[in-house]
Write a protein that holds these residues in place. Structure first.
Motif, PDB file in Angstrom:
ATOM      1  N   LYS A  87       2.689  13.109  14.301  1.00  0.00           N
ATOM      2  CA  LYS A  87       3.699  12.188  13.801  1.00  0.00           C
ATOM      3  C   LYS A  87       4.020  12.497  12.337  1.00  0.00           C
ATOM      4  CE  LYS A  87       4.561   7.342  14.453  1.00  0.00           C
ATOM      5  NZ  LYS A  87       3.971   6.030  14.673  1.00  0.00           N
ATOM      6  N   TRP A  88       2.971  12.745  11.544  1.00  0.00           N
ATOM      7  CA  TRP A  88       3.151  13.070  10.137  1.00  0.00           C
ATOM      8  C   TRP A  88       3.971  14.352   9.980  1.00  0.00           C
ATOM      9  CZ3 TRP A  88       2.317  10.867   5.489  1.00  0.00           C
ATOM     10  CH2 TRP A  88       2.310  11.682   4.365  1.00  0.00           C
ATOM     11  N   SER A  90       6.200  15.507  11.887  1.00  0.00           N
ATOM     12  CA  SER A  90       7.598  15.341  12.286  1.00  0.00           C
ATOM     13  C   SER A  90       8.379  14.445  11.320  1.00  0.00           C
ATOM     14  CB  SER A  90       7.670  14.778  13.704  1.00  0.00           C
ATOM     15  OG  SER A  90       7.174  13.448  13.723  1.00  0.00           O
ATOM     16  N   MET A  91       7.724  13.856  10.310  1.00  0.00           N
ATOM     17  CA  MET A  91       8.413  12.994   9.344  1.00  0.00           C
ATOM     18  C   MET A  91       9.097  13.825   8.261  1.00  0.00           C
ATOM     19  SD  MET A  91       5.731   9.985   8.464  1.00  0.00           S
ATOM     20  CE  MET A  91       5.042   8.922   9.691  1.00  0.00           C
ATOM     21  N   ASN A  92      10.203  13.282   7.731  1.00  0.00           N
ATOM     22  CA  ASN A  92      10.806  13.903   6.558  1.00  0.00           C
ATOM     23  C   ASN A  92      10.170  13.306   5.312  1.00  0.00           C
ATOM     24  OD1 ASN A  92      12.056  11.425   6.007  1.00  0.00           O
ATOM     25  ND2 ASN A  92      13.922  12.001   7.126  1.00  0.00           N
ATOM     26  N   GLU A  93      10.551  13.779   4.137  1.00  0.00           N
ATOM     27  CA  GLU A  93       9.906  13.354   2.889  1.00  0.00           C
ATOM     28  C   GLU A  93      10.080  11.858   2.637  1.00  0.00           C
ATOM     29  OE1 GLU A  93       7.832  15.058   0.985  1.00  0.00           O
ATOM     30  OE2 GLU A  93       8.021  16.630   2.489  1.00  0.00           O
ATOM     31  N   LYS A  98       7.546   6.424   2.496  1.00  0.00           N
ATOM     32  CA  LYS A  98       7.512   5.045   3.007  1.00  0.00           C
ATOM     33  C   LYS A  98       6.169   4.771   3.693  1.00  0.00           C
ATOM     34  CE  LYS A  98      10.099   1.906   5.963  1.00  0.00           C
ATOM     35  NZ  LYS A  98      11.203   1.774   6.911  1.00  0.00           N
ATOM     36  N   PHE A  99       5.693   5.745   4.476  1.00  0.00           N
ATOM     37  CA  PHE A  99       4.409   5.602   5.149  1.00  0.00           C
ATOM     38  C   PHE A  99       3.273   5.470   4.146  1.00  0.00           C
ATOM     39  CE2 PHE A  99       0.531   7.420   6.902  1.00  0.00           C
ATOM     40  CZ  PHE A  99       0.387   6.682   8.072  1.00  0.00           C
ATOM     41  N   LYS A 100       3.283   6.293   3.092  1.00  0.00           N
ATOM     42  CA  LYS A 100       2.242   6.241   2.068  1.00  0.00           C
ATOM     43  C   LYS A 100       2.219   4.886   1.378  1.00  0.00           C
ATOM     44  CE  LYS A 100       2.047  11.137   0.853  1.00  0.00           C
ATOM     45  NZ  LYS A 100       2.317  12.121  -0.213  1.00  0.00           N
ATOM     46  N   LYS A 104      -0.862   2.306   1.413  1.00  0.00           N
ATOM     47  CA  LYS A 104      -1.471   1.775   0.184  1.00  0.00           C
ATOM     48  C   LYS A 104      -1.457   0.256   0.186  1.00  0.00           C
ATOM     49  CE  LYS A 104      -0.503   5.632  -2.881  1.00  0.00           C
ATOM     50  NZ  LYS A 104       0.317   6.104  -4.016  1.00  0.00           N
ATOM     51  N   ARG A 105      -0.369  -0.324   0.674  1.00  0.00           N
ATOM     52  CA  ARG A 105      -0.279  -1.780   0.709  1.00  0.00           C
ATOM     53  C   ARG A 105      -1.329  -2.364   1.644  1.00  0.00           C
ATOM     54  NH1 ARG A 105       1.557  -5.878   3.504  1.00  0.00           N
ATOM     55  NH2 ARG A 105       2.409  -4.692   5.227  1.00  0.00           N
ATOM     56  N   ARG A 106      -1.519  -1.734   2.790  1.00  0.00           N
ATOM     57  CA  ARG A 106      -2.469  -2.266   3.779  1.00  0.00           C
ATOM     58  C   ARG A 106      -3.914  -1.886   3.490  1.00  0.00           C
ATOM     59  NH1 ARG A 106       0.155  -1.601   9.770  1.00  0.00           N
ATOM     60  NH2 ARG A 106       2.100  -2.683   9.340  1.00  0.00           N
ATOM     61  N   CYS A 107      -4.148  -0.672   3.022  1.00  0.00           N
ATOM     62  CA  CYS A 107      -5.522  -0.158   2.935  1.00  0.00           C
ATOM     63  C   CYS A 107      -5.907   0.300   1.539  1.00  0.00           C
ATOM     64  CB  CYS A 107      -5.686   1.039   3.881  1.00  0.00           C
ATOM     65  SG  CYS A 107      -5.163   0.728   5.553  1.00  0.00           S
ATOM     66  N   GLY A 108      -5.090   0.055   0.548  1.00  0.00           N
ATOM     67  CA  GLY A 108      -5.319   0.611  -0.786  1.00  0.00           C
ATOM     68  C   GLY A 108      -6.593   0.155  -1.461  1.00  0.00           C
TER      69      GLY A 108
END
Length: 116
Positions: A87-88, A90-93, A98-100, A104-108
Motif C-alpha cells: 500500500k505504501w 502505491s501511494m504518491n508523495e 497525509k499517512f505520516k 503521528k497523530r494516532r501513535c506519536g
C-alpha cells in the motif's frame, strides 16, 4: 548429465529418519537442560526422555508450531505488514505525507495520549 530428482517415495524414506533424528535430538536437549537447570533453581524433579518429548508436544500445542513462516499464529502479522508495504509503495508523495501525519497523530506519543 543425469537428473538428480527423487521420487516422492524416496523423499519420504529419507524424511522419516530425519524427523525422528530431530525429535530425538530435541528431546535429549530439553531433558539435559531441564535436568541441569531446574532441579537446582526451582527444586523441580528430574525428567526422562519421554517426558521431555511430551513437554515439546505440549509447547507446540500451547504456543504454536515451530515452522518458519508457513502459516501459524505469527503469519497474520507478516501478511498485514506486507499488505501495508505494498500500500505504501502505491501511494504518491501527498498520500504518504497525509499517512505520516495521521500516524503521528494516532501513535506519536507512546504511553501518552494526544489531547485533541
Amino acid at each position: 548429465m543425469r537428473s538428480r530428482k527423487f521420487s516422492k517415495g524416496k523423499k519420504f524414506i529419507f524424511f522419516l529418519p530425519v524427523v525422528a533424528l530431530i525429535a530425538a535430538a530435541l528431546g535429549y536437549v530439553v531433558m539435559y537442560l531441564w535436568n541441569c537447570i531446574l532441579p537446582e533453581v526451582t527444586h523441580a524433579g528430574r525428567i526422562n526422555f519421554w517426558q521431555a518429548l511430551g513437554l515439546l508436544v505440549l509447547c507446540r500445542i500451547l504456543f504454536g508450531n515451530f515452522n518458519k513462516g508457513n502459516g501459524g499464529p505469527g503469519n497474520h502479522f507478516r501478511e498485514k505488514a506486507w499488505g501495508l508495504r505494498s500500500k505504501w509503495d502505491s501511494m504518491n508523495e501527498e498520500e504518504r505525507a497525509k499517512f505520516k501525519e495521521e500516524y503521528k497523530r494516532r501513535c506519536g506519543g507512546w504511553g501518552h495520549r494526544n489531547k485533541e
